[in-house]
Design an enzyme around this catalytic site. Sequence first.
Site, mmCIF file in Angstrom:
data_model
loop_
_atom_site.group_PDB
_atom_site.id
_atom_site.type_symbol
_atom_site.label_atom_id
_atom_site.label_comp_id
_atom_site.label_asym_id
_atom_site.label_seq_id
_atom_site.Cartn_x
_atom_site.Cartn_y
_atom_site.Cartn_z
ATOM 1 N N GLU A 192 79.315 34.930 61.017
ATOM 2 C CA GLU A 192 80.541 34.295 61.525
ATOM 3 C C GLU A 192 80.199 33.239 62.569
ATOM 4 O O GLU A 192 80.524 33.377 63.759
ATOM 5 C CB GLU A 192 81.489 35.359 62.067
ATOM 6 C CG GLU A 192 81.903 36.346 60.984
ATOM 7 C CD GLU A 192 83.014 37.315 61.396
ATOM 8 O OE1 GLU A 192 83.173 37.568 62.595
ATOM 9 O OE2 GLU A 192 83.734 37.813 60.496
ATOM 10 N N GLU A 385 82.109 40.324 53.617
ATOM 11 C CA GLU A 385 82.875 41.300 54.420
ATOM 12 C C GLU A 385 84.323 41.277 53.991
ATOM 13 O O GLU A 385 84.911 40.192 53.859
ATOM 14 C CB GLU A 385 82.842 40.955 55.919
ATOM 15 C CG GLU A 385 81.584 41.315 56.629
ATOM 16 C CD GLU A 385 81.680 41.087 58.143
ATOM 17 O OE1 GLU A 385 82.764 41.279 58.710
ATOM 18 O OE2 GLU A 385 80.655 40.710 58.723
#
Length: 486
Positions: A192, A385
């Site tokens: 991220e 994810e």
Amino acid sequence: MYSKNVPSGFPKNFLWGGATAANQVEGAWNIDGKGISTAEVVKRATNRKDFTLNEVTKQSLEEALEDTSTTTYPKRRGIDFYHHYEEDIKLFSEMGFKAYRLSIAWTRIFPNGDENEPNEKGLLFYDRVFETCKKYGIEPVVTISHYEMPLGLTLKSNGWESRETIDEFTKFTKVLFERYKGQVKYWLTFNEINAAVWGFNGTGALDEGLPVTQKMQLRYQALHHQFIASALAVLQCHEIDPEARIGSMLARMQTYPKTPAPGDVRAAQLQDQLNLFFTDVQVRGEYPRYMNRYFRDNGIELEFATSDEETLKQGKVDFLSFSYYMSTVTSDDEDITKATGNFALGEANPYLKSSEWGWQIDPIGLRITLNELWDRYQIPLFVVENGLGAVDELTADKKIHDDYRIDYLRKHIVEMKESIKDGVELMGYTTWGPIDLVSASTSEMSKRYGFIYVDQDDDGNGSLEKIRKDSFYWFKDVIASNGEKL
Ligand code: BGP
């Protein structure tokens, strides 16, 4: 290209599996030469909806260094994967995992970040993990930096604020590519990467007390250093192991306009650009033009070294991976657009339900995002994810009936399949937290994502016994049928 062939479902070699991060599972924070990481000074949240992962100040850091508690700092404890990895990976294999996404704790390899030689005991641990994966025919997908770095580098030069951290990182990545050549085929650079603009958790840099403009200046500069470090890692990886593939990783947030009013649509477009900026740099190899205006309007001036533009151009990623949990709504109302740059952003979408933590559940948004990313970049995509954090109840006969989790995952898998039919090239799907683990945002244990229940409470009490939830058997069937039996 026109073709009458529309795929009917998931490709044959689709990478089904699950994803974890070292700081949320490993524990063993101070043994076998490991140094302390930035994640291990983050306190557990007292309130379920408070995010603590960026709340690190000079004072809280000093307190943390004095305190050896794993209850206050649960990421020191994880679920003790360090000592249970064989049993845990065996359970993954029972579900038929094709891939296991995990991260490497930088502090196991370079405890302070600035040593000349790596810590052999740390390297040996991952050797054993990869051998175990191999034994079960599971492909490791490795995140090099997942929400942590050596605290030594924070203390020495304020983490990614310093350009010198790039050199420490490339020293680390070189060791990894050389050591695990042939063992690891898929690498991700920064988890991220957009987390850098949210603060300490992404940058490892203290920025308390700074005025907003200076804070954002620091974070975008730190991010720039990560972009360069990531591009250099791509180049190293390609040179050291030409068989390996290396990707970027984005926290993807699909943004909808609150109404069809053009002002709202434009606000949503801008927010989407601010989310895709990161992958624009990593996939296309240059800063997009719309950011010039954003930087100017926000008083941000980045320092580029002379070679930086060329490095970004050369170090483009091979594939794009992302996390997807929710979508968001925005409008041109000033207060809403101001919320940009946080996990809990935007307004509630009246058409969606939320998880107990307020994350808005939107499976169709995943299809929209997959189409958008594919249209924009035309490189393979990987959902690394996705999942539902929920409170699970253990029945008297030790079962967990998590039909809510099955429902969440099923709906997202249906939409992935639709997007494959739309023409999207999708490599795989690793659900977040296949085994219960410590939450990233709040450090709770009771926010559970797993197919596998772990007997441990928020204070760290419990036997660590593993129990297969209903979703365990369901996901096993999903994988065995390659996504046909849902
Ligand atoms: C992502 C992170 C993960 C993770 C997940 C769920 O942002 O990459 O590390 O934990 O979100 O978040 P949480 O644990 O806060 O529920």
